[in-house]
Design an enzyme around this catalytic site. Sequence first.
Site, PDB file in Angstrom:
ATOM      1  N   SER A 187      41.938  43.140  38.155  1.00  0.00           N
ATOM      2  CA  SER A 187      41.650  43.934  39.347  1.00  0.00           C
ATOM      3  C   SER A 187      40.319  44.662  39.310  1.00  0.00           C
ATOM      4  O   SER A 187      39.756  44.967  40.364  1.00  0.00           O
ATOM      5  CB  SER A 187      42.775  44.943  39.578  1.00  0.00           C
ATOM      6  OG  SER A 187      42.888  45.825  38.480  1.00  0.00           O
ATOM      7  N   HIS A 215      47.481  41.094  42.662  1.00  0.00           N
ATOM      8  CA  HIS A 215      46.271  41.026  43.477  1.00  0.00           C
ATOM      9  C   HIS A 215      46.026  39.613  44.023  1.00  0.00           C
ATOM     10  O   HIS A 215      44.889  39.284  44.372  1.00  0.00           O
ATOM     11  CB  HIS A 215      45.057  41.488  42.671  1.00  0.00           C
ATOM     12  CG  HIS A 215      44.972  42.979  42.542  1.00  0.00           C
ATOM     13  ND1 HIS A 215      44.404  43.775  43.514  1.00  0.00           N
ATOM     14  CD2 HIS A 215      45.392  43.804  41.557  1.00  0.00           C
ATOM     15  CE1 HIS A 215      44.466  45.036  43.126  1.00  0.00           C
ATOM     16  NE2 HIS A 215      45.067  45.079  41.953  1.00  0.00           N
ATOM     17  N   LYS A 246      50.503  45.534  48.188  1.00  0.00           N
ATOM     18  CA  LYS A 246      49.116  45.144  48.442  1.00  0.00           C
ATOM     19  C   LYS A 246      49.093  44.229  49.677  1.00  0.00           C
ATOM     20  O   LYS A 246      49.219  44.700  50.799  1.00  0.00           O
ATOM     21  CB  LYS A 246      48.503  44.510  47.201  1.00  0.00           C
ATOM     22  CG  LYS A 246      48.413  45.498  46.030  1.00  0.00           C
ATOM     23  CD  LYS A 246      47.761  44.915  44.817  1.00  0.00           C
ATOM     24  CE  LYS A 246      47.566  45.837  43.659  1.00  0.00           C
ATOM     25  NZ  LYS A 246      48.307  47.057  43.510  1.00  0.00           N
TER      26      LYS A 246
END
Length: 398
Positions: A187, A215, A246
């Site tokens: 990340s 992610h 996310k």
Amino acid sequence: MYTSMKDQLHDELEEIRTAGLYKTERSISSPQSSHITAGQIGGPGADVLNFCANNYLGLADHPDIISAAKAAMDERGFGMASVRFICGTQDLHLELEARVSKFLGTEDTILFSSCFDANGGVFESLFGAEDAVISDALNHASIIDGIRLCKAKRYRYANRDMAELEARLQEAQDARRKIIVTDGVFSMDGYLAPLKEICDLADKYGALVMVDDSHAVGFMGATGAGTPEHAGVSDRVDIYTGTFGKALGGASGGYVSGRREIVAMLRQKARPYLFSNSLAPAIVAATLKALDLVEKSGDLRRRLFENAELFRRRMTEEGFELLPGEHAIVPVMFGDAVMAAKVADRMLQHGVFVTAFSFPVVPRGAARIRVQLSAAHSAGDVEACVRAFVAARAEAAA
């Protein structure tokens, strides 16, 4: 007794400030989106462009997701007030677990209150003193903390270094169980793990493979199923972990998905699962709706990567140092922590919300502003961000 500790903490905090490492928080008085109202805590807000959220597909304020959450609160209540095995399992929880399994192509899924908890529950439940865990050096803090909870032998290899991974596997070859653990996307850098090479080494040395795909799930790969799909190794990954916080709506909640027996053991032994309240019904229902949208989000995924490509190209043209990659995470490198913080502060004055990262989040001397693109950004938004970087850099250097 606290007086001496207070003075010590005060001095430590001043050292952090002097080094340019102090982290401030700006309040947001609007929904999470590409355009937000932001300011210092307790201060006035301003309408700004947001380039530092994990809202990759722009779903955090999607009206269909909000409607699903509201309906679930009306129909199923606010919270479960219990853990899953006592009386905290609704049909919605079972539906979401089945839905995630279908989306990822796995045998079973178990829900957690966060991916941090999911990673915290895996290792102690499955690995003992006769086992070995081989972890990428840049894995997320939740993986590092989860590994610390178990008694397995711990090995670490340099980020994405396959020669060093093989050396660690050779050192661990006498272990009863061996598992290679990696982020799908790192990340702070936006780098993708070399999953095909990792799976090849796992096959060679009889190891399991675990990927934290927080992610990437929702937008990487042909259907959005993440980095294993992107790398063509979906059926070779034994344990998937990820978050709904996310790309999948941006709220909270996490999961472990994978082999049926592994998930069954986590239901029996994973402490964050056994001793934490169940996910709220509103989050479960909203995540189901988010998966509906993701399965139809080909245009959103294309727009996201077009925005990332445009930003990378324009920032390179303006002479900024970027880490290479294809992901929507684009680190803009400054090295010096004070300079990175100054640029981030000046950018807010130019109407762009970004955050500087410095030690201990990233290595010393590698301070950066991590820009995160969203499908909700327009090309004009991206150009405005680049102009703000140019202006802020000049002002911070003056």
